[in-house]
Design an enzyme around this catalytic site. Structure first.
Site, mmCIF file in Angstrom:
data_model
loop_
_atom_site.group_PDB
_atom_site.id
_atom_site.type_symbol
_atom_site.label_atom_id
_atom_site.label_comp_id
_atom_site.label_asym_id
_atom_site.label_seq_id
_atom_site.Cartn_x
_atom_site.Cartn_y
_atom_site.Cartn_z
ATOM 1 N N GLU A 122 55.117 37.653 40.692
ATOM 2 C CA GLU A 122 54.061 37.717 39.675
ATOM 3 C C GLU A 122 54.537 38.532 38.473
ATOM 4 O O GLU A 122 53.744 39.048 37.685
ATOM 5 C CB GLU A 122 52.763 38.264 40.291
ATOM 6 C CG GLU A 122 52.150 37.268 41.278
ATOM 7 C CD GLU A 122 50.857 37.753 41.931
ATOM 8 O OE1 GLU A 122 50.268 38.744 41.458
ATOM 9 O OE2 GLU A 122 50.436 37.113 42.917
ATOM 10 N N TYR A 163 44.696 49.687 49.358
ATOM 11 C CA TYR A 163 44.288 50.786 48.472
ATOM 12 C C TYR A 163 44.347 52.123 49.173
ATOM 13 O O TYR A 163 44.619 53.150 48.538
ATOM 14 C CB TYR A 163 42.912 50.482 47.881
ATOM 15 C CG TYR A 163 42.979 49.297 46.923
ATOM 16 C CD1 TYR A 163 43.597 49.448 45.682
ATOM 17 C CD2 TYR A 163 42.501 48.049 47.283
ATOM 18 C CE1 TYR A 163 43.707 48.371 44.816
ATOM 19 C CE2 TYR A 163 42.608 46.968 46.423
ATOM 20 C CZ TYR A 163 43.216 47.138 45.192
ATOM 21 O OH TYR A 163 43.332 46.067 44.330
ATOM 22 N N ASP A 179 48.234 44.531 26.382
ATOM 23 C CA ASP A 179 49.318 44.138 27.281
ATOM 24 C C ASP A 179 50.306 45.297 27.391
ATOM 25 O O ASP A 179 50.809 45.780 26.375
ATOM 26 C CB ASP A 179 50.012 42.887 26.718
ATOM 27 C CG ASP A 179 51.069 42.325 27.665
ATOM 28 O OD1 ASP A 179 51.808 43.116 28.289
ATOM 29 O OD2 ASP A 179 51.157 41.093 27.786
ATOM 30 N N GLU A 196 44.600 47.763 30.607
ATOM 31 C CA GLU A 196 44.256 46.429 31.100
ATOM 32 C C GLU A 196 44.246 45.436 29.946
ATOM 33 O O GLU A 196 43.754 45.734 28.868
ATOM 34 C CB GLU A 196 42.880 46.456 31.779
ATOM 35 C CG GLU A 196 42.400 45.105 32.263
ATOM 36 C CD GLU A 196 43.401 44.382 33.168
ATOM 37 O OE1 GLU A 196 43.991 45.024 34.060
ATOM 38 O OE2 GLU A 196 43.656 43.171 32.936
ATOM 39 N N GLU A 199 49.874 47.598 40.357
ATOM 40 C CA GLU A 199 49.769 46.673 41.515
ATOM 41 C C GLU A 199 50.022 45.255 41.019
ATOM 42 O O GLU A 199 49.114 44.455 40.869
ATOM 43 C CB GLU A 199 48.400 46.789 42.195
ATOM 44 C CG GLU A 199 47.198 46.677 41.291
ATOM 45 C CD GLU A 199 45.888 46.570 42.107
ATOM 46 O OE1 GLU A 199 45.912 45.950 43.191
ATOM 47 O OE2 GLU A 199 44.877 47.088 41.648
#
Lengths: 760, 760
Positions: free
Chosen positions: A476, A371, A451, A424, A467
């Site tokens: 991912e 971070y 989404d 989010e 991230e």
């Protein structure tokens, strides 16, 4: 922490037997008591006495001449073969407490790899007899006689495999030195001057190189199917070569014991016992395996100073100065953070399919480096932002809000006027976000629930912060998610991260091989990558082109993703029609300097956040780019079956990132080649470099994605390799007239029946 | 019998489409009708038309320059990638009856191994689309475009593997020629002057040799895990090399189709179409696989004489003159006897543990050769019997009495005075014996019921006759049984058989590999030998020493058993104390001239009955010793995993005959080596020949069984190999300064957990 074992020599046992010992009841118990008093954890002693050796030789190695009593002798041998048993004075121990936790030495004169069939046969019978007795007494480990004869190493291996199935619990440890002196001296046959067995030295190349004993060990280990009760006792009596490449092989093996006699030590200026440089370095490295150190002859007073305890103290000193041990003991390092997770297989997270737990977020939010670098990147982006006026940021995938907080901090530091959207899709984390907005962020942040691939965002933003990276960069589904987020990034906007690359290297690790095959369904268990903190592994590849001069470095880049991307074709909603632009493939050539067994691929990533600020778990750059970052362990791509690779061979690895409308997965495959002198140089092989030049000028055959086609396509290899080989043919040294002979391949690895392991 | 398929070229289909055809409703149905009328079984035609090729190229191979309509084109391509579908005029067939039993050709311009990532990607999408359509129409076989680019063969293989999992039932057949012309010409990319891909030729050695296409096929085949729906269509357009070693590789592969255009034929003196010598020979050999012959261009009238039917007639003629077909069609040959049993795995008999069925005895009694040779051996033994007076014979293991009858016949012929004891432990067979004694033999025979290892026989005999041999000689425990029977053989008596030897050779056979892995528990199913009549196999080993000069012949002897044996040590009952004298082991070095995949070992036996009379299933001697003997098929020792062996490599096979007090079993293992030029010649490697000489003089280190130790121990290899290598070092040609680099190994094969497969 290593453990220490005191080796009790036969003479020592004899000496003890001859005198009274008040404190203990038997010589071995006495020796054990004395050893513990000196700080040893346990002792190591021969299981049998010379009486046994004498009887065995009388029975099994008959004199050729006097044939008359031969039949009687042979009847005695047959009676023994029918019912193998010891006489009391043929073995050193009889009580459970004598053997408890002890390391017992099997008769080292047993030649399981003798050239004579019948010597081998009777040695195996004796081995089974000794192991059965050691097991009867609950000994923890039995150290086997060293293999001496490459020519019959397979017979040695078969005998050991049979014992592993015949004897329960007992750990069998093959005693072997790192290189093989016996190639040049007689193999120690008990009776009659048997001449040595140079046959192995003559017929099998590696036998003369330091590698040969590893090759014998590997033959035994793999012939026993990597049995978990089979371990290594490395004999460091001889000073070590300092060619570390060869030594590092042993770090991927189950080295449980190190045999270190006082004779291996030299006296330093002050007269204290120390080890030769090569041995020192190796002991430091091997400490990460936490071996048991078997010290021998320490009471003989070989070295002027320090006395008996000096040897153990010196090893402890080496341990303290071992890089891996130091790293593990230093607060804040990834090694320290990873204590207990070494070589432990974890399924990669799927944050897109699964909504993460708050605890999971918390773990990763503790990363001090990740971070910090994100804030620095955002700060730089804001500072260098060209246009005046309000700058709009969007954190895509805000989780519990760490990047939102960092964005606000960066805005503050930059003194710019900016506003942050936070997107989010995890409903639970979204509650935390609302709480933080109310308590910390206020109106400087607007929260958007949904989404990022479908959500409607009120306005397009200038800077998109995300991230979404995994250990392999794209594993991912960062590319797929950001494809969706591009809808609300201005055409001249910037993405943090700006790009990321995936990297692999071939590795050897019997531990990881056993781990990935221990699961019920071995097929599937060996078909998906795992997140692993590597410890007992050896990267097989080396730098520097290899014999053909055509290989890349030890760790090589597979492919890259850049954001924002200009190449995807979008529909009216601003989304790609298909995901095919996110497929990737790479074909990479690795140079394998030393013989080893391929068990899998190590996977790493590097990411550029903004400017020169990045994140990396690539071993060569991690310390420079993001030292002590804790969030990612490497990825491990297992192979179903081990693949033997000789020294100076080449491994050609193919890896694909594949996709359909619902899933993304990887497939991987490797072929092994050995460069051999070319009989005739072949005509018509025009260097490809001209080819690719022509291609990149008028891209007739390039795909609609020239950048990717040039940067990512296996064409690169297809180009480099022949090019370099060709120049080599015109008098490049080393690779002169080399051609690659195929010598093996792995299975193709893919999630069976397409059971996706990354859901879109 | 091969089947015949008529290849319908696109032009032919176009011609048919352009005219009326009364009898059928579509061009393809018309073509099929005409083909059947000419005697073809079915037809083969392209699935797609040029319209499809044109659309695919327009979509997927974009021009580099005019960027303006690029986006439109790319959108069209993405729309297709999202939902791949044909337009009516892009495919040649639409009806089930058109595709029924047909062989359809997938678009051969699809480059699944193109060097450009995105060309590969779109070619794979097109392949899936075409296969899905062929499968929709129930086509039997789809022929895939040939692999062209060694550098990206792995990508081709991965794509095919994906299709095998995506498309049910359909057989996918890889079209490939036996050697690879494309190495020297441009790979046929539809549009834009793509230069060829010599990279494979440059970086991978075999690509320039005739072997390269086999290497590509093997990569595809093994990458698809030997999928049973993946087959080969061998393209014989080019005349074949006559190096048969290379061609024989293909006989161990699933060759289901042979593509044979009229252009492959040459005109003979009379003007009739015939094939070049090399192709002729190969067609004859491949007939044993009963392939489907795809004839093409036969109506073009290329050859003066014979017309269209001449081609099919000529192939039928080659079939009739094929040795394997002839053998199979000749009454009395083992090939004829074995019809329907080719490559079928049978568990070996265990006549000692199990009492055989009468039908089983009957089958084996029908062997015309075996018993003839036994009678001859007995006759010779009787004729040469030195002492006067009654000669006592004993048939040990008389079964239903064939050897008793032959003994009586031999006695009659010899005119000697003799008497026969018949020992049998099978109570059921013993009834048959009593019946025959009453009806045929009378007082010339005395029957004894019991196990020859324990039975009390009234008197010792002069000649002991037994038939206890298995396919591997000792694998039905003849040595153990005869140990017991020796009790009632006089010290100067004769055993028939006098001796027998076991022999092995490494073999390749994807069929046998699949068979031995189809069982439920693959581990155990690949751990025991099988009795197999070999058909689709290739013996990998060659004669003549190999590169190192250290290898034995193509088929090598493992060990020998002799009777009566003098070496066993006996107890007061005359029985051995243990069975350890019947353990054996061998380490053999095989030269592998051409690249191949090791799947197992072929096992054979030779037996000497008496004098020069014997029995043999050893391929080199069977016709001389016992031609047309039917009783034994060879033994097949499978390996769990295939092992790739490059050309000119060496395979070192270890095989053991092991025993405990209850069981006998075999274990086997192999290591692969590649001979490479030796950097420096090594010191101290004294030729072993001196060593063995010294040993055999004073046998200090020899076992109590010198004969076996010399005749059977792996010492032989340990001796020969270095010796030959050494002499080679002193300027022997070829093998000068060669050393062996290990390149791979198999697992150790043994009956798991000692589950005996031969009970004592």
């Amino acid at each position: 922490m290593p453990t220490f074992t005191s080796h009790i020599a036969p003479q020592e046992l004899a000496r003890l037997a001859s005198r009274e010992y008040p404190s203990a009841e038997t010589p071995v118990l006495q020796a054990a008591a004395e050893a513990r008093a000196k700080g040893y954890d346990t002792i190591c002693y021969p299981l049998t006495t010379d009486n046994w050796k004498t009887r065995w030789q009388d029975m099994c190695l008959l004199p050729g001449e006097d044939v008359k009593d031969r039949n009687a002798l042979e009847q005695r041998a047959e009676a023994w073969r029918a019912k193998p048993a010891f006489l009391r004075d043929e073995i050193t121990v009889t009580r459970l407490d004598e053997a408890e936790g002890a390391v017992v030495l099997i008769s080292d004169w047993l030649e399981l790899d003798a050239s004579d069939d019948w010597v081998r046969h009777d040695a195996e019978t004796a081995l089974q007899q000794e192991l059965a007795y050691a097991s009867y007494l609950n000994a923890h480990t039995a150290v086997l006689p060293p293999p001496r004869n490459r020519e019959h190493a397979a017979s040695y291996a078969r005998a050991v495999n049979a014992c592993l199935h015949a004897v329960p619990f007992l750990e069998l440890s093959v005693r072997i030195s790192i290189y093989d002196p016996s190639v040049f001296r007689a193999s120690s046959t008990p009776r009659g001057g048997r001449t040595p067995e140079p046959s192995s030295a003559v017929t099998v190349a590696p036998a003369q190189t330091p590698i040969s004993t590893w090759e014998m060990w590997d033959l035994i280990h793999s012939t026993c199917d990597y049995n978990q009760r089979l371990s290594l006792t490395l004999d460091l009596t001889l000073p070590l070569p300092s060619t570390l490449g060869v030594l590092s092989q042993w770090l991927a093996e189950p080295v449980r014991h190190i045999f270190l006699p006082a004779s291996a030590f030299i006296a330093n200026a002050k007269g204290y016992p120390v080890l030769p440089k090569g041995t020192q370095a190796f002991i430091r490295d091997v400490m990460k395996l936490q071996p048991n150190i078997i010290l021998s002859g320490t009471s003989a007073g070989r070295h002027g100073k320090g006395g008996e305890s000096a040897y153990m103290q010196y090893i402890r000193h080496l341990e303290k100065t071992s890089p891996s041990v130091q790293a593990a003991q230093t607060e804040g390092t990834v090694e320290h953070f990873a204590q207990g997770y070494q070589d432990y297989l974890q399924a990669p997270l799927q944050p897109l399919m699964d909504n993460l737990q708050s605890a999971t977020y918390q773990t990763f939010e503790q990363d001090p480096i990740k971070y910090r670098n994100y804030e620095e990147a955002i700060f730089l982006a804001l500072s260098e932002w060209p246009r005046p006026g309000k700058i709009l940021l969007c954190v895509a995938g805000a989780g519990r809000g760490p990047l939102v907080a960092r964005s606000l901090a960066a805005i503050k530091r930059s003194g710019k006027d900016a506003f942050v959207y936070a997107v989010e899709k995890n409903p639970n984390a979204f509650v935390t976000l609302q709480d933080r907005k109310r308590r910390e962020w206020g109106d400087s942040v607007e929260l958007l629930y949904g989404d990022m691939r479908t959500l409607v965002v009120p306005e397009k933003v200038d800077i998109l912060v995300s991230e979404l990276l995994g250990s392999f960069g794209d594993n991912e589904l960062s590319p797929e998610c950001l494809d969706g987020a591009m809808r609300f990034l201005k055409s001249d906007g910037i993405s943090i991260p700006a790009s990321y690359t995936a990297h692999i290297a071939p590795l050897s690790s019997s531990k990881l091989f056993n781990e990935s095959h221990s699961a019920k369904d071995q097929r599937t268990s060996a078909e998906t990558p795992y997140v692993v903190m590597f410890n007992a592994i050896n990267i097989l590849s080396g730098d520097g082109g290899g014999v053909s001069g055509a290989c890349g470095p030890s760790i090589q880049e597979c492919w890259e993703f850049e954001h924002p991307r200009r190449d995807a074709v979008l529909d009216e909603r601003g989304l790609p029609f298909t995901n095919s632009h996110n497929t990737r493939s790479a074909k990479l050539a690795f140079h394998i300097p030393h013989a080893g067994v391929l068990h899998g691929l190590a996977g790493y990533f590097e990411a550029r956040l903004y400017g020169s600020v990045g994140l990396s778990i690539h071993p060569n750059t991690m310390d420079k780019v993001s030292r002590d970052m804790l969030s990612w362990f490497p990825l491990f791509f297992p192979f179903r079956d081990p693949l033997y690779l000789p020294g100076d061979s080449e491994l050609h690895v193919s890896i694909w990132r594949l996709t359909n409308q619902r899933q993304v997965w990887y497939e991987w495959h490797a072929e092994a080649f050995l460069p051999v002198p070319r009989s005739t140089t072949r005509p018509g092989a025009t260097p490809h470099v001209t080819l690719i030049k022509r291609q990149s000028q008028d891209g007739t055959l390039l795909s609609p994605r020239p950048r990717s086609a040039v940067a990512l396509s296996p064409l690169i290899d297809a180009v480099d390799m022949p090019f370099i080989v060709e120049t080599a043919l015109e008098g490049g040294e080393g690779s002169k007239g080399v051609e690659l002979v195929k010598i093996g391949q792995t299975a193709l690895h893919n999630p069976h029946g397409r059971s996706s392991w990354i859901g879109l």
